[in-house]
Design a protein around this motif. Sequence first.
Motif, PDB file in Angstrom:
ATOM      1  N   PHE A  59       0.846  -1.195   0.000  1.00  0.00           N
ATOM      2  CA  PHE A  59       0.000   0.000   0.000  1.00  0.00           C
ATOM      3  C   PHE A  59       0.876   1.238   0.000  1.00  0.00           C
ATOM      4  O   PHE A  59       1.998   1.223   0.514  1.00  0.00           O
ATOM      5  N   GLN A  60       0.348   2.321  -0.552  1.00  0.00           N
ATOM      6  CA  GLN A  60       1.000   3.610  -0.385  1.00  0.00           C
ATOM      7  C   GLN A  60       0.967   3.984   1.106  1.00  0.00           C
ATOM      8  O   GLN A  60      -0.022   3.714   1.795  1.00  0.00           O
ATOM      9  N   PRO A  61       2.030   4.588   1.631  1.00  0.00           N
ATOM     10  CA  PRO A  61       2.061   4.922   3.061  1.00  0.00           C
ATOM     11  C   PRO A  61       0.869   5.759   3.525  1.00  0.00           C
ATOM     12  O   PRO A  61       0.401   5.587   4.655  1.00  0.00           O
ATOM     13  N   THR A  62       0.379   6.670   2.684  1.00  0.00           N
ATOM     14  CA  THR A  62      -0.774   7.477   3.101  1.00  0.00           C
ATOM     15  C   THR A  62      -1.992   6.601   3.364  1.00  0.00           C
ATOM     16  O   THR A  62      -2.745   6.843   4.316  1.00  0.00           O
ATOM     17  N   ASN A  63      -2.193   5.579   2.537  1.00  0.00           N
ATOM     18  CA  ASN A  63      -3.303   4.653   2.762  1.00  0.00           C
ATOM     19  C   ASN A  63      -3.016   3.719   3.927  1.00  0.00           C
ATOM     20  O   ASN A  63      -3.932   3.355   4.679  1.00  0.00           O
ATOM     21  N   GLY A  64      -1.756   3.319   4.087  1.00  0.00           N
ATOM     22  CA  GLY A  64      -1.406   2.475   5.227  1.00  0.00           C
ATOM     23  C   GLY A  64      -1.710   3.146   6.546  1.00  0.00           C
ATOM     24  O   GLY A  64      -2.219   2.521   7.488  1.00  0.00           O
ATOM     25  N   GLN A  65      -1.415   4.445   6.636  1.00  0.00           N
ATOM     26  CA  GLN A  65      -1.701   5.178   7.867  1.00  0.00           C
ATOM     27  C   GLN A  65      -3.201   5.281   8.127  1.00  0.00           C
ATOM     28  O   GLN A  65      -3.643   5.256   9.279  1.00  0.00           O
ATOM     29  N   ARG A  66      -3.979   5.391   7.077  1.00  0.00           N
ATOM     30  CA  ARG A  66      -5.428   5.431   7.261  1.00  0.00           C
ATOM     31  C   ARG A  66      -5.950   4.061   7.691  1.00  0.00           C
ATOM     32  O   ARG A  66      -6.858   3.966   8.521  1.00  0.00           O
ATOM     33  N   ILE A  67      -5.384   2.997   7.122  1.00  0.00           N
ATOM     34  CA  ILE A  67      -5.779   1.649   7.545  1.00  0.00           C
ATOM     35  C   ILE A  67      -5.468   1.457   9.026  1.00  0.00           C
ATOM     36  O   ILE A  67      -6.287   0.934   9.794  1.00  0.00           O
ATOM     37  N   ASP A  68      -4.275   1.875   9.451  1.00  0.00           N
ATOM     38  CA  ASP A  68      -3.909   1.768  10.873  1.00  0.00           C
ATOM     39  C   ASP A  68      -4.901   2.511  11.754  1.00  0.00           C
ATOM     40  O   ASP A  68      -5.365   1.984  12.780  1.00  0.00           O
ATOM     41  N   ALA A  69      -5.241   3.729  11.369  1.00  0.00           N
ATOM     42  CA  ALA A  69      -6.149   4.540  12.191  1.00  0.00           C
ATOM     43  C   ALA A  69      -7.536   3.925  12.253  1.00  0.00           C
ATOM     44  O   ALA A  69      -8.145   3.837  13.336  1.00  0.00           O
ATOM     45  N   ILE A  70      -8.032   3.466  11.113  1.00  0.00           N
ATOM     46  CA  ILE A  70      -9.391   2.903  11.067  1.00  0.00           C
ATOM     47  C   ILE A  70      -9.452   1.580  11.814  1.00  0.00           C
ATOM     48  O   ILE A  70     -10.404   1.334  12.572  1.00  0.00           O
ATOM     49  N   ARG A  71      -8.433   0.743  11.625  1.00  0.00           N
ATOM     50  CA  ARG A  71      -8.447  -0.560  12.322  1.00  0.00           C
ATOM     51  C   ARG A  71      -8.425  -0.366  13.836  1.00  0.00           C
ATOM     52  O   ARG A  71      -9.146  -1.054  14.573  1.00  0.00           O
ATOM     53  N   ASP A  72      -7.613   0.563  14.289  1.00  0.00           N
ATOM     54  CA  ASP A  72      -7.570   0.847  15.726  1.00  0.00           C
ATOM     55  C   ASP A  72      -8.895   1.432  16.198  1.00  0.00           C
ATOM     56  O   ASP A  72      -9.394   1.079  17.274  1.00  0.00           O
ATOM     57  N   GLY A  73      -9.487   2.298  15.398  1.00  0.00           N
ATOM     58  CA  GLY A  73     -10.761   2.902  15.763  1.00  0.00           C
ATOM     59  C   GLY A  73     -11.878   1.890  15.886  1.00  0.00           C
ATOM     60  O   GLY A  73     -12.721   1.974  16.793  1.00  0.00           O
TER      61      GLY A  73
END
Length: 222
Positions: free
Chosen positions: A108-122
């Motif tokens: 994944f592009q890092p920008t999308n990876g960071q969103r995945i991390d945030a959403i999964r944690d949320g």
Amino acid sequence: MIKYLGSKRRLVGVLGELAARSGATTALDLFTGTTRVAQEFCRRGIHTTAVDLASYSEVFARCYVELDAAAVTADREAELAEALDWLERLPPVRGYVTEVFCERARYFQPTNGQRIDAIRDGIERRYADSWLRPVLLTSLIEAADRVDSTIGLHMAYLKNWSTRSHRPLQLRRPELVPGTGRAVRGDATALVDELPPVDLAYLDPPYNQHRYFTNYHIWETL
């Protein structure tokens, strides 16, 4: 649905018609994967048990097989819309997905990876004990699949970034399925003798030497 090895996308209508003509009222999808066939059986009014060893498959089954679209009231629809909106607005976070699948690798592009991390944690912080959890996890996995940089399998990523990987990750409401069923996670060969009798059984076991946990290890991780 996610890009999946052996998907029955083009056959599902035929399989559903055969199931309907059989007169079955109960069915078993023993290696359910993305639950595509189990969903079709549910649409036909057949109570379907979806079985698979993978955790991500159990999430799909809880979203698309156990949850009857007709039972999602206006209040629940509003609750789902609010949850998706809240998750979409979370600030990005550099976590496990970003480090492992974006920096050490290039899934994944890092920008999308960071969103995945945030959403999964949320999802885990706010909806761990909610009926929404499998629906939101399904939404996240399907969103990630739309912006990955692979040919569908996770054994490798593309040498050059895919066009879709540049798109921003976007959560969508999963298209819930009418009808009822049951999600069961476990080894099909061990469970088959313990499951109750059904009118119809559909078996589509793995047909090569590659384990599906290798093919789809990111979805299993999420």
